[in-house]
Design an enzyme around this catalytic site. Structure first.
Site, mmCIF file in Angstrom:
data_model
loop_
_atom_site.group_PDB
_atom_site.id
_atom_site.type_symbol
_atom_site.label_atom_id
_atom_site.label_comp_id
_atom_site.label_asym_id
_atom_site.label_seq_id
_atom_site.Cartn_x
_atom_site.Cartn_y
_atom_site.Cartn_z
ATOM 1 C CG ASP A 284 -2.206 0.804 0.789
ATOM 2 O OD1 ASP A 284 -2.198 1.742 -0.278
ATOM 3 O OD2 ASP A 284 -3.410 0.773 1.615
HETATM 4 C C1 BGC Z 1 -5.140 3.254 0.162
HETATM 5 C C2 BGC Z 1 -5.097 2.004 -1.068
HETATM 6 C C3 BGC Z 1 -5.095 2.926 -2.459
HETATM 7 C C4 BGC Z 1 -3.897 3.575 -2.535
HETATM 8 C C5 BGC Z 1 -3.625 4.098 -3.886
HETATM 9 C C6 BGC Z 1 -3.839 3.991 -0.015
HETATM 10 O O1 BGC Z 1 -3.713 5.087 0.685
HETATM 11 O O2 BGC Z 1 -4.984 2.557 1.446
HETATM 12 O O3 BGC Z 1 -6.559 1.800 -1.102
HETATM 13 O O4 BGC Z 1 -5.315 1.871 -3.497
HETATM 14 O O5 BGC Z 1 -3.811 4.360 -1.662
HETATM 15 O O6 BGC Z 1 -4.383 5.191 -4.204
#
Ligand code: BGC
Length: 737
Positions: A284
């Protein structure tokens, strides 16, 4: 006691071997290409494949991305989109870098790209996987038209704490419903082949346990037993895998002392070892760097090493792999084999997507694909199917056609942005139709619709409130559209209070005091605790954040062209103090009862306001004729359960039949009941349908004390009902063979 213990092999067959697990000639050829490429790559190029960087929010790449792509120092981007931009950056990678390895363009396409569908929690409330699959397919086709190849969806975290804002993005509290929704979304995004035109590579996230954040506080720690992981949190991920999901995302939280982005048990032992997943795992956003904040890495280099070794292949946004990988290799803190394995997974996914053959996005005008009329029709149908009728005393809904004066009030009656909810892709508020606009259309010339906000979602003044109250006083019916703003759920949006924010309850109480019949339409990204509404407001329609065509869908329901048939995918509590409150809770030695020393509260009942699976209709359904194909089945046997459902009212409508199973006594404690089947049926007035469910080892089994999957002989009860609290019951026994 004799039990059926499944060997690994049988288990695989049971759980349906995925395409990814099958070996064939094509696969060998693909692996040979991966090996040939790997053999030509420098360490810097290998590390480059593991790097994903963030473009600008509106879709542009950053100037440095071009340079990195030319050097082979970039593997993927997120947020970069638009055919011209994608192709310009791709050209740098394909035509100008030494090995010409294409980039993989990702974006969060969660519930639509430009045509926005209901938030995933609302989609789950439809209990309609086929509809969810169609919505996801439309989202994929739109995203593909702007050059995207990969979505960070579905989010399949099971979530039982309504304070956590990300409950909006998932399918709610139940692993079985969650698994069905996970499968539907993966199928919709990827189809049979994510490389095919109009399809996107999907990503099951957030692996794993993210939904169990303590106290519902975003990014918080979790404390999960391996049993809770395997029984509750793994199943939707497993379902995504079985549907062919190409990638996983490692979560922000820690699980049993190891952050999910450095957790060898979840990332390697389970995902790779037990499940045979061979696609890529992306971290993530900066979760590799955050390993230092978790306190499991003293510095950046160590964070990179523990994440890579645990099985995180691609690093989102932070740059620890590229920065420290070479030194780690040199110093013997990282094996070349570990690095190669991560690169191999990235290349494999790119080859499977056909990126080497077709790296560029087709230059079709975006307007040919975005917001197509058929997509809008589907979006409206999806919004309509997600509606849950929570209360309808005295048949106030649907509104009478001869209504003359309607007051449509509340901060969300005409808020186009809120309709789209959180993570709304490239959805635009100017595309969205609010309830006010729709009601004005729907009501035609006969009804005079008067509108006032009454208050804001969070603020408001006396004068504004008085205008709405005056409108209500003059109207024959008041419809108040209340709830949360889009930003109050989704990421980083935990709440400690689950009531209506701001002065909305006060507005509602004053509207109620006018004596004009009152309907509340709710828009929110989580279960709310609304005890006053449940007692005093005669008609309540839960609309979630319904998307681009939400207004017309709600208007159709208010005026009876749509009969609400959705059901709650998450329990609505009476008070935030009951949370986490979910239907499939474990038993206790002292179940709630009259006596003092039983499991309950002094100041609030243990029961929810509205239970899981609950939702009313403008018609009524009756169940009868529950039958079981046998009352004794062997441990490896199958049971067919059938029931008649009849529409006994005067309108067409949908009912969701739900089968709940209770294992009466087992070698380990079990939940009081578990959803093991459901089906949404549409019935004309007077019509009857016989609905069938199959129960086999997969539904009847449990994890024994050693966490082995077994089917134990013994007594079971089942119930087929219209929610998780009522229905027709039957009993059967599982016997040793
Ligand atoms: C979120 C993810 C997301 C990623 C990219 C993160 O902050 O937890 O779910 O896919 O950002 O935008």
């Amino acid at each position: 006691m004799r039990r059926l213990i499944f060997t690994a092999g049988l288990c695989l067959t049971l759980f349906g071997a995925t395409r990814a697990l099958r070996g064939d000639a094509g696969r060998d050829a693909l692996e040979a290409r991966v090996d040939a490429l790997l053999a030509r790559m420098t360490v810097a190029e290998k590390l480059g494949q593991l790097q994903q960087l963030d473009g600008f929010a509106e879709g542009d790449f950053r100037p440095e991305h071009l340079e990195l792509a030319r050097r082979g120092a970039l593997g993927s981007t997120l947020n970069v989109r638009g055919v011209a931009r994608v192709n310009a950056l791709q050209r740098a990678a394909v035509a100008e870098s030494r090995l010409g390895i294409p980039l993989l363009f990702a974006f969060d396409v969660i519930h639509g790209y430009r045509t926005i569908f209901p938030i995933p929690l609302g989609a789950a409330a439809s209990w309609d996987p086929a509809g969810v699959e169609r919505s996801s397919a439309i989202a994929a086709a739109e995203a593909r038209a702007v050059g995207l190849r990969w979505t960070f969806a579905p989010m399949v975290d099971v979530a039982r704490d309504a304070r956590w804002g990300r409950v909006a993005e998932g399918a709610g509290e139940d692993p079985f419903l969650g698994a069905a929704m996970a499968r539907a979304q993966v199928r919709g995004f990827q189809g049979d082949d994510p490389a095919a035109p109009g399809r996107l590579l999907a990503c099951a996230k957030h692996w794993v346990g993210y939904g169990a954040a303590e106290a519902g506080r975003e990014y918080n720690t979790t404390d999960l037993s391996e049993r809770a992981l395997r029984e509750v949190h793994f199943p939707p991920f497993r379902a995504a895998l079985e549907a062919g999901v190409g990638t996983f995302m490692s979560a922000f939280n820690d699980v049993d002392g190891r952050p999910a982005s450095a957790n060898p048990f979840t990332l390697t032992r389970v995902l790779r070892g037990e499940w045979g997943f061979d696609g890529l795992v992306v971290s993530d956003y900066e979760s590799v760097r955050e390993l230092q904040a978790h306190g499991v890495a003293a510095d950046e280099a160590e964070a990179a090493a523990v994440a890579l070794r645990a099985g995180v292949d691609m690093e989102m946004v932070s740059r620890l792999y590229v920065r420290h990988g070479a030194v780690l290799l040199h110093g013997g803190r990282l094996d070349l084999a570990t690095l190669d394995q991560a690169v191999r997974r990235v290349l494999r996914v790119k080859l499977r997507l056909g990126l080497f053959e077709h790296p560029y996005a087709d230059d079709v005008p975006e307007s040919d694909v975005l917001l197509r009329p058929q997509a809008l029709v589907e979006a409206q149908a999806a919004a309509a199917r997600s509606l849950v009728l929570l209360r309808n005393e005295g048949g106030l809904l649907p509104l009478r056609r001869d209504l003359r004066r309607l007051a449509l009030v509340g901060p969300l009656a005409d808020d186009a942005q809120a309709l789209l909810g959180s993570w709304s892709g490239d959805g635009r508020k100017q595309d969205a139709v609010t309830l006010l606009q729709a009601v004005r259309d729907e009501a035609g010339t006969g009804v005079q619709v008067e509108h006032a906000r009454g208050c804001g979602i969070e603020g408001g003044d006396e004068a504004e409130m008085q205008v709405a109250v005056d409108l209500a006083r003059r109207a024959q019916v008041t419809v108040a559209v209340l709830g949360e703003s889009a930003e109050m759920s989704g990421e980083a949006a935990s709440r400690s209070v689950l009531g209506l924010p701001g002065r909305q309850l006060e507005l509602l109480q004053r509207l109620h005091a006018t004596g004009t019949p009152l309907v509340v339409v709710l828009m929110n990204g989580r279960p709310l605790a609304l005890p006053w509404l449940a007692e005093n407001v005669p008609a309540i329609l839960e609309a979630w954040f319904p998307g681009t065509r939400g207004g017309p869908a709600i208007a159709d329901a208010l005026f009876g062209d749509v009969n609400p048939g959705g059901k709650l995918p998450m329990t609505f509590p009476r008070s935030v103090g009951q949370v986490p409150l979910y239907y499939a809770h474990k038993r206790t030695g002292r179940p709630p009862a009259e006596g003092k020393y039983t499991s309950k509260y002094l100041d609030v009942p243990v029961t929810p306001q509205w239970p899981f699976g609950f939702g009313l209709s403008y018609t009524r359904f009756e169940l009868s004729g529950l039958s079981l194909s046998a009352t004794r089945i062997p441990t490896d046997g199958e049971l067919e359960v059938a029931v008649d459902v009849r529409n006994v009212g005067a309108r067409s409508g949908d009912e969701v039949l739900q089968l709940y199973l209770t294992d009466v006594a087992a070698s380990v404690t079990r939940p009081v009941q578990e959803l093991r089947g459901f089906e949404r049926v549409s019935l004309a007035p007077g019509a009857t349908r016989r609905v069938r469910f199959e129960l086999g080892p997969r539904e009847l089994g449990l994890l024994d004390a050693e966490l082995r999957f077994v089917v134990e002989p013994g007594a079971f009860k089942l119930r087929v009902g219209q929610d998780s609290t009522s229905g027709l019951e039957a009993a059967f026994d599982v016997v040793a063979r």
